[in-house]
Enzyme design. Structure first.
Site, PDB file in Angstrom:
ATOM      1  N   ASP A 239      18.770   4.237 -11.745  1.00 32.67           N
ATOM      2  CA  ASP A 239      18.462   3.255 -11.275  1.00 32.67           C
ATOM      3  C   ASP A 239      19.066   2.193 -11.897  1.00 32.67           C
ATOM      4  OD1 ASP A 239      16.592   2.747 -13.590  1.00 32.67           O
ATOM      5  OD2 ASP A 239      15.006   2.862 -12.192  1.00 32.67           O
TER       6      ASP A 239
ATOM      7  N   CYS B 104      17.021   6.251 -16.290  1.00 38.39           N
ATOM      8  CA  CYS B 104      16.053   5.242 -15.317  1.00 38.39           C
ATOM      9  C   CYS B 104      15.636   4.233 -16.800  1.00 38.39           C
ATOM     10  CB  CYS B 104      14.614   5.164 -14.690  1.00 38.39           C
ATOM     11  SG  CYS B 104      12.875   6.012 -15.697  1.00 38.39           S
TER      12      CYS B 104
ATOM     13  N   THR C 120      12.917   3.926 -18.405  1.00 35.61           N
ATOM     14  CA  THR C 120      11.828   4.774 -19.301  1.00 35.61           C
ATOM     15  C   THR C 120      12.429   5.808 -19.950  1.00 35.61           C
ATOM     16  OG1 THR C 120      10.429   5.220 -18.247  1.00 35.61           O
ATOM     17  CG2 THR C 120       9.968   3.166 -19.620  1.00 35.61           C
TER      18      THR C 120
ATOM     19  N   HIS D 259      13.696  25.920 -25.439  1.00 37.69           N
ATOM     20  CA  HIS D 259      11.706  26.445 -25.368  1.00 37.69           C
ATOM     21  C   HIS D 259      11.446  26.217 -23.679  1.00 37.69           C
ATOM     22  CE1 HIS D 259      10.069  26.435 -29.882  1.00 37.69           C
ATOM     23  NE2 HIS D 259      11.451  26.778 -29.552  1.00 37.69           N
TER      24      HIS D 259
ATOM     25  N   HIS E  25       9.100  32.432 -24.555  1.00 37.21           N
ATOM     26  CA  HIS E  25       9.641  31.012 -23.996  1.00 37.21           C
ATOM     27  C   HIS E  25       9.593  31.950 -22.882  1.00 37.21           C
ATOM     28  CE1 HIS E  25       9.195  29.567 -27.754  1.00 37.21           C
ATOM     29  NE2 HIS E  25      10.777  30.190 -28.119  1.00 37.21           N
TER      30      HIS E  25
HETATM   31  C1  RB5 Z   1      12.447  -0.473 -13.468  1.00 35.66           C
HETATM   32  O1  RB5 Z   1      12.235  -1.380 -13.557  1.00 35.66           O
HETATM   33  C2  RB5 Z   1      11.730   0.679 -13.939  1.00 35.66           C
HETATM   34  O2  RB5 Z   1       9.730   0.751 -13.716  1.00 35.66           O
HETATM   35  C3  RB5 Z   1      12.127   2.018 -14.035  1.00 35.66           C
HETATM   36  O3  RB5 Z   1      13.900   2.139 -14.310  1.00 35.66           O
HETATM   37  C4  RB5 Z   1      11.678   3.397 -14.295  1.00 35.66           C
HETATM   38  O4  RB5 Z   1      11.211   2.397 -16.033  1.00 35.66           O
HETATM   39  C5  RB5 Z   1      10.149   3.642 -14.551  1.00 35.66           C
HETATM   40  O5  RB5 Z   1      10.382   4.637 -14.259  1.00 35.66           O
END
Ligand code: RB5
Length: 150
Positions: A8, A65, A67, A98, A133
């Site tokens: 994203d 993305c 996180t 695993h 596994h």
């Molecule tokens: C976008 O602001 C953020 O929410 C997205 O990139 C991501 O971290 C969501 O899990």
């Protein structure tokens, strides 16, 4: 080897770096976007990469993305996908050894580009160990087959 990659807006910058890294390392890369830092919805890109991997056309995918959490939650809704959120080398290695992970998710707002490159290298060079596994991963696939309608 062919790798499908997507991000994203929050993962866009790191996605571009990883894409060029993979090309330099000799991988074939299919980039499903996004292609700018304009705000988009991560599930749209997660499903694109996950479907390419689920179809068998691509052995592995990479999703980025902010996180890595949203991408992993979304990709794991697609049948046959084992998406692992790895923002460190240890989990990158064991997600393959695993868990036979087939999609690597990372957080563009969590890790730096050099660590991300090492994570990608580790993920793609580690091998599923099978044995006990495989029994565990098979239980996930069996459960998925019994609950999915497609
Ligand atoms: C976008 O602001 C953020 O929410 C997205 O990139 C991501 O971290 C969501 O899990």
């Amino acid at each position: 080897m062919k790798i499908a990659i997507g991000s994203d807006h929050a993962g866009f910058r790191l996605k571009e770096i990883i894409k060029h890294f993979l090309l330099t390392e000799g991988f074939e890369v299919e980039d499903v976007g996004t292609f700018t830092e304009e705000s988009v919805d991560y599930p749209d890109y997660a499903f694109k990469v996950a479907n390419l991997v689920s179809s068998g056309e691509f052995p592995f995918g990479i999703l980025i993305c902010g996180t890595g959490i949203g991408m992993s939650i979304s990709a794991n809704k697609v049948k046959g996908i084992r998406a692992a959120l790895c923002n460190d080398l240890f989990t990158a290695r064991f997600s393959r050894e695993h868990n036979d992970a087939n999609i690597l998710c990372m957080g563009g707002r969590v890790i730096g580009e050099e660590v991300a490159k090492e994570i990608v290298k580790t993920f793609l060079s580690s091998t599923f160990q099978g044995g006990r596994h495989k029994r565990r991963v098979d239980k996930i696939s069996d459960y998925e087959s019994s609950t999915h309608c497609n």
